[in-house]
Design an enzyme around this catalytic site. Structure first.
Site, PDB file in Angstrom:
ATOM      1  N   LYS A   1       7.021   0.130 -13.446  1.00 40.59           N
ATOM      2  CA  LYS A   1       8.156  -0.335 -13.686  1.00 40.59           C
ATOM      3  C   LYS A   1       8.386  -1.460 -13.898  1.00 40.59           C
ATOM      4  CE  LYS A   1       8.423  -2.969  -9.547  1.00 40.59           C
ATOM      5  NZ  LYS A   1       8.815  -3.892  -8.377  1.00 40.59           N
TER       6      LYS A   1
ATOM      7  N   ASP B   1      -6.128 -11.231  -8.970  1.00 41.39           N
ATOM      8  CA  ASP B   1      -5.193 -11.310 -10.144  1.00 41.39           C
ATOM      9  C   ASP B   1      -5.368 -10.643 -11.371  1.00 41.39           C
ATOM     10  OD1 ASP B   1      -3.016 -12.343 -12.128  1.00 41.39           O
ATOM     11  OD2 ASP B   1      -3.023 -14.548 -11.723  1.00 41.39           O
TER      12      ASP B   1
ATOM     13  N   ASP C   1       3.315  -0.672 -10.034  1.00 35.95           N
ATOM     14  CA  ASP C   1       4.378  -0.722  -9.746  1.00 35.95           C
ATOM     15  C   ASP C   1       3.936  -2.992  -9.615  1.00 35.95           C
ATOM     16  OD1 ASP C   1       6.970  -1.216  -8.172  1.00 35.95           O
ATOM     17  OD2 ASP C   1       6.534  -1.290  -6.154  1.00 35.95           O
TER      18      ASP C   1
ATOM     19  N   TRP D   1       2.632   2.995  -2.477  1.00 37.35           N
ATOM     20  CA  TRP D   1       2.150   3.696  -3.656  1.00 37.35           C
ATOM     21  C   TRP D   1       0.566   4.312  -3.189  1.00 37.35           C
ATOM     22  CZ3 TRP D   1       3.540   3.571  -8.515  1.00 37.35           C
ATOM     23  CH2 TRP D   1       5.744   3.138  -9.306  1.00 37.35           C
TER      24      TRP D   1
ATOM     25  N   GLY E   1       0.684  -0.902  -0.148  1.00 36.80           N
ATOM     26  CA  GLY E   1       0.476   0.234  -0.284  1.00 36.80           C
ATOM     27  C   GLY E   1       0.418   1.397   0.211  1.00 36.80           C
TER      28      GLY E   1
ATOM     29  N   ASP F   1      -4.632  -5.316  -6.358  1.00 31.17           N
ATOM     30  CA  ASP F   1      -2.976  -6.755  -6.272  1.00 31.17           C
ATOM     31  C   ASP F   1      -3.540  -7.922  -5.786  1.00 31.17           C
ATOM     32  OD1 ASP F   1      -0.031  -5.996  -5.545  1.00 31.17           O
ATOM     33  OD2 ASP F   1      -0.661  -7.891  -4.695  1.00 31.17           O
TER      34      ASP F   1
END
Length: 209
Positions: free
Chosen positions: A164, A99, A124, A65, A63, A83
């Site tokens: 990322k 997922d 990320d 971000w 958490g 997530d």
């Protein structure tokens, strides 16, 4: 021998982790992870999130971000996070556990976004690393491709994307795809990113419909 090497390597990692300046600073500031400083650094340079914006945070757990995003977006903003791992609630963050690679999870996420367009997509996401580049890199590239697909589905004109990416096979092709979709793309390596990591962040602004 390999067991001893793994143990030594694990001990080194643990020592590095607990000695890590950013880990200590995260604890002091109440951030859930050191990753919060990465998005803070990106925000400082690129000013992606402003009050009232709608933000999607992919790969959000634990958490860090989302904590930064919800503070920047303010009371009139909206943060939708996703997530595969569980995440403790954050006030102002709408969290979906699932997922992201699964169609039903994407559909649920799109339902939460609704008809309104999103101003910023953050990712990320990273796969569980096996240590084998030939396995890890394709998995990592698949996730960032999905994040870019999400941009195409929900991002508003002139919207922003921070993702990322691990340098390696497929990186240049992916960079080209991002450049085709956005007016400006910059590569960032935040100070809080470990130097030995192959991760970089692509910061794309000015989404082109």
């Amino acid at each position: 021998m390999s067991g001893k090497k793994r143990t030594a390597s694990s001990s080194r990692w643990m020592q590095e982790h607990f000695d890590d300046h950013y880990v200590k600073l995260a604890q002091k500031r109440g951030f859930r992870s050191r990753a919060a400083f990465k998005i803070e650094e990106i925000q400082e340079k690129d000013k992606l999130i402003r009050p009232g914006m709608t933000v999607v945070d992919l790969g959000a757990a634990p958490g860090g971000w989302s904590q930064v995003a919800v503070k920047l977006a303010g009371d009139n903003g909206k943060v939708i996070a996703c997530d595969i791992l569980p995440m403790d609630p954050i006030v102002g963050v709408d969290f979906l556990q699932g997922d992201f690679r699964e169609e039903k999870v994407l559909d649920a996420l799109l339902t939460r976004v609704g008809d309104a367009k999103v101003d910023v997509v953050l990712s990320d996401m990273a796969p569980n690393m096996s240590g084998t580049g030939g396995v890890d890199q394709p998995r990592a590239m698949y996730l960032v491709e999905l994040a870019l697909d999400m941009c195409h589905q929900v991002l508003a004109p002139n919207g922003c994307f921070a993702v990322k990416v691990f340098q390696g096979e497929g990186f240049e092709e992916y960079m080209k795809s991002v450049r085709e979709a956005f007016k400006t793309v910059k590569t960032r390596k935040p100070d809080s990113s470990r130097p030995r990591s192959r991760e970089v962040y692509l910061v794309a602004t000015g989404y082109k419909l």
